[in-house]
Design an enzyme around this catalytic site. Sequence first.
Site, short mmCIF file in Angstrom:
data_model
loop_
_atom_site.label_atom_id
_atom_site.label_comp_id
_atom_site.label_asym_id
_atom_site.label_seq_id
_atom_site.Cartn_x
_atom_site.Cartn_y
_atom_site.Cartn_z
N ASP A 1 -11.22 6.89 21.68
CA ASP A 1 -11.73 7.03 20.31
C ASP A 1 -12.11 8.49 20.08
O ASP A 1 -13.18 8.81 19.58
CB ASP A 1 -12.94 6.11 20.09
CG ASP A 1 -13.35 6.00 18.62
OD1 ASP A 1 -12.58 6.45 17.75
OD2 ASP A 1 -14.44 5.47 18.35
N TRP B 1 -29.92 14.13 26.06
CA TRP B 1 -29.90 14.82 24.77
C TRP B 1 -28.94 16.01 24.85
O TRP B 1 -28.94 16.74 25.84
CB TRP B 1 -31.31 15.31 24.42
CG TRP B 1 -31.36 16.15 23.18
CD1 TRP B 1 -31.28 17.51 23.10
CD2 TRP B 1 -31.49 15.67 21.85
NE1 TRP B 1 -31.35 17.91 21.79
CE2 TRP B 1 -31.48 16.81 21.00
CE3 TRP B 1 -31.62 14.39 21.29
CZ2 TRP B 1 -31.60 16.70 19.62
CZ3 TRP B 1 -31.75 14.29 19.92
CH2 TRP B 1 -31.73 15.43 19.10
#
Length: 308
Positions: free
Chosen positions: A212, A109
Amino acid sequence: MEGGSVCAAGGDEGRRRDPVKGTMAERLTALLGHRVRRAARAERSHDWDISYAEVEDGTRLFVKSLPRTAAPSAVLTSEARGLTWLGRAFGSPALEPVAWDDRILVLPWVEEREPSPSAAERLGRRLAGMHLTGADHFGAPWPGYVGPLPMDNTPSRKWPTFYAEQRLLPYLRRAADQGGLTPSDVRIVEKVVDRVADLAGDPEPPARIHGDLWSGNVLWRGQDAVLVDPAAHGGHREADLAMLTLFGLPHLERVRDAYNEVAPLATGWRSRVALHQLHPLLVHVCLFGAAYRTTVLEAARAALKGWS
């Protein structure tokens, strides 16, 4: 941009796949080897689900998973391998996978914070170091994906050929087949494809690139940043910087200046930004339709400007 799915065909036609059994918490517990006390689906992104989970000790996790009825796919495995490969070169902090299989990818996270100028400078230096670590060839030794679309990672020694045949042409054809580009549009982009070798500048060795790197795939944590959702492969280092420019990034000039201190960009790099942006823009036409048509044509014409 992210993910992919596989449809049943041939002898499997008309046959439904059995759904994956167990709750997400149970599936994560089995994958991680320790109890996940809570997991909640948050949203759908492309062809996968996004969930948030918490381990018994309070550790929080970010989870991407294929829908229960979808066939297993290489997309999450490809992302995991790419993150691991980039992480070895990016240095601390690097967002490396916690665990994965062909249906689930578990990541740490990230508690996001406002970006700072000093964090941008660190990002520039670490990005340069990652690129300089290099790759064995253009491409990668795993199946590639850019978003949910397959991406040809077959190894190549020459970047102009690799870029034209494995990055531009497949998505140009797909965009045309889907109606996102007209035949006239295609001819304009084909002029770039035909002249990549002339437009590419001096040869550079394969760089270890994210592939990307738009601003949404940079997560800021106050004094540093981590990179997510890669289409990692050996490519041209200018591609990552061109992608950051395409949709904007906080403190971009600081990132670029710090990058140049470690790995100065080659002469004429500004004139090649549009060339490197053409691939992600074609991908966007494939994913989102003709809304990106004008931008593709602008990039193609800018890439050709000054060529003789």
